[in-house]
Scaffold this motif. Structure first.
Motif, PDB file in Angstrom:
ATOM      1  N   LYS A 174      15.550   5.684   1.806  1.00  0.00           N
ATOM      2  CA  LYS A 174      14.943   4.137   2.512  1.00  0.00           C
ATOM      3  C   LYS A 174      16.480   3.426   2.497  1.00  0.00           C
ATOM      4  CE  LYS A 174       9.899   4.408   1.825  1.00  0.00           C
ATOM      5  NZ  LYS A 174       9.201   3.543   1.631  1.00  0.00           N
ATOM      6  N   LEU A 175      16.935   3.655   1.932  1.00  0.00           N
ATOM      7  CA  LEU A 175      18.235   2.244   1.780  1.00  0.00           C
ATOM      8  C   LEU A 175      19.317   3.137   2.816  1.00  0.00           C
ATOM      9  CD1 LEU A 175      19.243  -0.330   0.278  1.00  0.00           C
ATOM     10  CD2 LEU A 175      20.346   1.557  -1.527  1.00  0.00           C
ATOM     11  N   ILE A 176      19.133   4.103   3.027  1.00  0.00           N
ATOM     12  CA  ILE A 176      20.466   4.019   3.873  1.00  0.00           C
ATOM     13  C   ILE A 176      19.857   4.351   4.978  1.00  0.00           C
ATOM     14  CG2 ILE A 176      21.741   6.847   4.638  1.00  0.00           C
ATOM     15  CD1 ILE A 176      21.183   8.019   2.063  1.00  0.00           C
ATOM     16  N   ARG A 177      19.199   4.383   5.243  1.00  0.00           N
ATOM     17  CA  ARG A 177      18.152   4.056   6.781  1.00  0.00           C
ATOM     18  C   ARG A 177      18.289   2.904   7.048  1.00  0.00           C
ATOM     19  NH1 ARG A 177      12.066   5.089   8.705  1.00  0.00           N
ATOM     20  NH2 ARG A 177      12.836   4.391  10.790  1.00  0.00           N
ATOM     21  N   THR A 178      17.913   1.953   6.143  1.00  0.00           N
ATOM     22  CA  THR A 178      18.191   0.297   6.309  1.00  0.00           C
ATOM     23  C   THR A 178      19.843   0.196   6.550  1.00  0.00           C
ATOM     24  OG1 THR A 178      16.679  -0.053   4.698  1.00  0.00           O
ATOM     25  CG2 THR A 178      18.125  -2.237   5.204  1.00  0.00           C
ATOM     26  N   MET A 179      20.807   0.808   5.721  1.00  0.00           N
ATOM     27  CA  MET A 179      22.480  -0.276   5.737  1.00  0.00           C
ATOM     28  C   MET A 179      22.732   0.889   7.119  1.00  0.00           C
ATOM     29  SD  MET A 179      22.842  -1.597   3.260  1.00  0.00           S
ATOM     30  CE  MET A 179      24.838  -1.507   3.207  1.00  0.00           C
ATOM     31  N   GLU A 180      21.934   1.659   7.473  1.00  0.00           N
ATOM     32  CA  GLU A 180      22.726   1.836   9.071  1.00  0.00           C
ATOM     33  C   GLU A 180      22.145   1.387  10.312  1.00  0.00           C
ATOM     34  OE1 GLU A 180      20.811   6.315   9.088  1.00  0.00           O
ATOM     35  OE2 GLU A 180      22.736   7.012   8.445  1.00  0.00           O
ATOM     36  N   THR A 181      20.794   0.345  10.099  1.00  0.00           N
ATOM     37  CA  THR A 181      20.090  -0.234  10.773  1.00  0.00           C
ATOM     38  C   THR A 181      21.508  -1.708  10.824  1.00  0.00           C
ATOM     39  OG1 THR A 181      18.081   0.328  10.990  1.00  0.00           O
ATOM     40  CG2 THR A 181      18.684  -1.885  11.712  1.00  0.00           C
TER      41      THR A 181
ATOM     42  N   LEU B  93      35.905  -3.439  13.365  1.00  0.00           N
ATOM     43  CA  LEU B  93      34.947  -1.899  14.491  1.00  0.00           C
ATOM     44  C   LEU B  93      34.999  -0.903  13.714  1.00  0.00           C
ATOM     45  CD1 LEU B  93      34.695  -3.518  17.709  1.00  0.00           C
ATOM     46  CD2 LEU B  93      32.239  -3.188  16.668  1.00  0.00           C
ATOM     47  N   LYS B  94      36.014  -0.115  13.423  1.00  0.00           N
ATOM     48  CA  LYS B  94      36.139   1.244  12.552  1.00  0.00           C
ATOM     49  C   LYS B  94      36.273   0.899  11.016  1.00  0.00           C
ATOM     50  CE  LYS B  94      40.993   3.815  12.009  1.00  0.00           C
ATOM     51  NZ  LYS B  94      40.671   4.128  10.579  1.00  0.00           N
ATOM     52  N   ASN B  95      35.939  -0.168  10.591  1.00  0.00           N
ATOM     53  CA  ASN B  95      35.912   0.182   8.859  1.00  0.00           C
ATOM     54  C   ASN B  95      34.408   0.576   9.238  1.00  0.00           C
ATOM     55  OD1 ASN B  95      34.083  -1.007   6.694  1.00  0.00           O
ATOM     56  ND2 ASN B  95      36.169  -0.888   6.230  1.00  0.00           N
ATOM     57  N   LEU B  96      33.628  -0.549   9.625  1.00  0.00           N
ATOM     58  CA  LEU B  96      32.075  -0.254  10.463  1.00  0.00           C
ATOM     59  C   LEU B  96      31.898   1.738  10.742  1.00  0.00           C
ATOM     60  CD1 LEU B  96      30.852  -2.337  12.353  1.00  0.00           C
ATOM     61  CD2 LEU B  96      30.508  -2.468  10.082  1.00  0.00           C
ATOM     62  N   SER B  97      32.076   2.150  11.506  1.00  0.00           N
ATOM     63  CA  SER B  97      32.542   3.686  11.770  1.00  0.00           C
ATOM     64  C   SER B  97      32.774   4.516  10.555  1.00  0.00           C
ATOM     65  CB  SER B  97      33.604   3.751  13.316  1.00  0.00           C
ATOM     66  OG  SER B  97      33.481   5.287  13.292  1.00  0.00           O
ATOM     67  N   GLU B  98      33.578   4.190  10.296  1.00  0.00           N
ATOM     68  CA  GLU B  98      34.157   4.872   8.496  1.00  0.00           C
ATOM     69  C   GLU B  98      32.819   4.527   7.633  1.00  0.00           C
ATOM     70  OE1 GLU B  98      37.478   3.425   7.338  1.00  0.00           O
ATOM     71  OE2 GLU B  98      39.021   3.975   8.643  1.00  0.00           O
ATOM     72  N   ARG B  99      32.046   3.603   7.713  1.00  0.00           N
ATOM     73  CA  ARG B  99      31.199   3.580   6.870  1.00  0.00           C
ATOM     74  C   ARG B  99      29.455   4.607   7.041  1.00  0.00           C
ATOM     75  NH1 ARG B  99      30.551  -2.467   5.121  1.00  0.00           N
ATOM     76  NH2 ARG B  99      32.630  -2.580   4.604  1.00  0.00           N
ATOM     77  N   GLN B 100      29.765   3.988   8.771  1.00  0.00           N
ATOM     78  CA  GLN B 100      28.414   4.850   9.038  1.00  0.00           C
ATOM     79  C   GLN B 100      28.831   6.842   8.644  1.00  0.00           C
ATOM     80  OE1 GLN B 100      26.081   4.391  11.211  1.00  0.00           O
ATOM     81  NE2 GLN B 100      25.291   6.112  10.826  1.00  0.00           N
ATOM     82  N   ALA B 101      29.863   7.197   9.078  1.00  0.00           N
ATOM     83  CA  ALA B 101      30.172   8.472   8.509  1.00  0.00           C
ATOM     84  C   ALA B 101      29.802   9.122   6.870  1.00  0.00           C
ATOM     85  CB  ALA B 101      31.481   8.873   8.905  1.00  0.00           C
ATOM     86  N   ARG B 102      30.609   7.830   6.293  1.00  0.00           N
ATOM     87  CA  ARG B 102      30.328   8.478   4.602  1.00  0.00           C
ATOM     88  C   ARG B 102      28.462   8.389   5.078  1.00  0.00           C
ATOM     89  NH1 ARG B 102      34.110   4.107   3.732  1.00  0.00           N
ATOM     90  NH2 ARG B 102      32.281   2.761   2.065  1.00  0.00           N
ATOM     91  N   LEU B 103      27.459   7.158   4.835  1.00  0.00           N
ATOM     92  CA  LEU B 103      26.442   7.067   5.235  1.00  0.00           C
ATOM     93  C   LEU B 103      25.756   8.191   5.272  1.00  0.00           C
ATOM     94  CD1 LEU B 103      25.170   3.877   6.087  1.00  0.00           C
ATOM     95  CD2 LEU B 103      25.494   4.570   3.736  1.00  0.00           C
ATOM     96  N   TYR B 104      26.217   8.800   6.903  1.00  0.00           N
ATOM     97  CA  TYR B 104      25.835  10.573   7.001  1.00  0.00           C
ATOM     98  C   TYR B 104      26.324  12.112   6.069  1.00  0.00           C
ATOM     99  CZ  TYR B 104      26.010  14.962  10.328  1.00  0.00           C
ATOM    100  OH  TYR B 104      25.711  15.896  10.047  1.00  0.00           O
ATOM    101  N   LYS B 105      27.386  11.384   5.457  1.00  0.00           N
ATOM    102  CA  LYS B 105      28.131  12.548   4.334  1.00  0.00           C
ATOM    103  C   LYS B 105      26.727  12.766   3.061  1.00  0.00           C
ATOM    104  CE  LYS B 105      30.817  14.173   1.393  1.00  0.00           C
ATOM    105  NZ  LYS B 105      30.185  14.285   0.062  1.00  0.00           N
TER     106      LYS B 105
END
Length: 210
Positions: A153-160, A187-199
């Motif tokens: 749930k926390l991951i989903r909130t962060m992705e949002t 924006l690049k940093n946000l993309s990297e964060r999204q990739a880490r959340l996916y992992k």
């Protein structure tokens, strides 16, 4: 959980005040900004660094406990954002971008506090029911800080939040309120964060943290 909750609440109070102070300083007309403005921004930068230090301490607590995957990642992202804010304030960048990052940090901390409250409530329910809860491999009799569902749930909130922040930056670019040179690294940093959340989502799904 109680120690971590207390630290996060302290961080939230600190960030809330810093956001208010930044907004107040930014209200100074550009033509009236001077050395005093720079000095005040520098003081805010110093205070923001204190939140970065508190993030490090919270991260240490989570890593010592060792069972959570999502919570350390969110704290790590909060720490990175706090460091970005401190750098920007040090350059007297008190614009909408800086304030937006501060708002994101505050919201992320508040979301973690809420997640911890839910986790504590779940633990109390398990105690009342006499359940031992899920076990960690290699740690007999110990149960994780939080279960998989609160973490997801926390991951989903962060992705949002990442999605909404990306949209905000896109709007700033279109309105020409901020330069591409300023926003593209963010924006690049946000993309990297999204990739880490996916992992870590994949790791949780595969139960690699157990």
């Amino acid at each position: 959980l109680a120690r971590l909750e207390s630290r996060l609440k302290k961080m939230a109070a600190m960030q809330s005040k810093l956001l208010d102070d930044t907004i107040q300083l930014a209200a100074t007309p550009t033509a009236q900004r001077n050395r005093q403005t720079d000095l005040k921004a520098g003081e805010l930068s110093f205070e923001q660094k204190k939140i970065t230090v508190e993030s490090d301490r919270a991260l240490l607590l989570l890593r010592e406990e060792g069972s959570s995957v999502a919570f350390p990642e969110v704290i790590d992202q909060i720490r990175d954002s706090s460091d970005q804010i401190a750098q920007r304030l040090g350059k007297t960048q008190i614009d909408a971008v800086t304030q937006g990052i501060q708002q994101d940090v505050l919201a992320s901390i508040e979301e973690m506090v809420l997640s911890l409250l839910h986790a504590q409530r779940d633990l109390e329910k398990q105690k009342q029911l006499g359940k031992s809860g899920p076990m960690q491999a290699g740690q007999p009799g110990e149960q994780p800080l939080v279960g998989a569902i609160p973490e997801l749930k926390l991951i989903r909130t962060m992705e949002t939040r990442i999605k909404s922040t990306t949209q905000r930056y896109a709007e700033l670019l279109q309105s020409e309120e901020s330069s591409a040179q300023d926003l593209l690294p963010l924006l690049k940093n946000l993309s990297e964060r999204q990739a880490r959340l996916y992992k870590i989502t994949r790791d949780l799904a595969l139960q690699r943290n157990k």
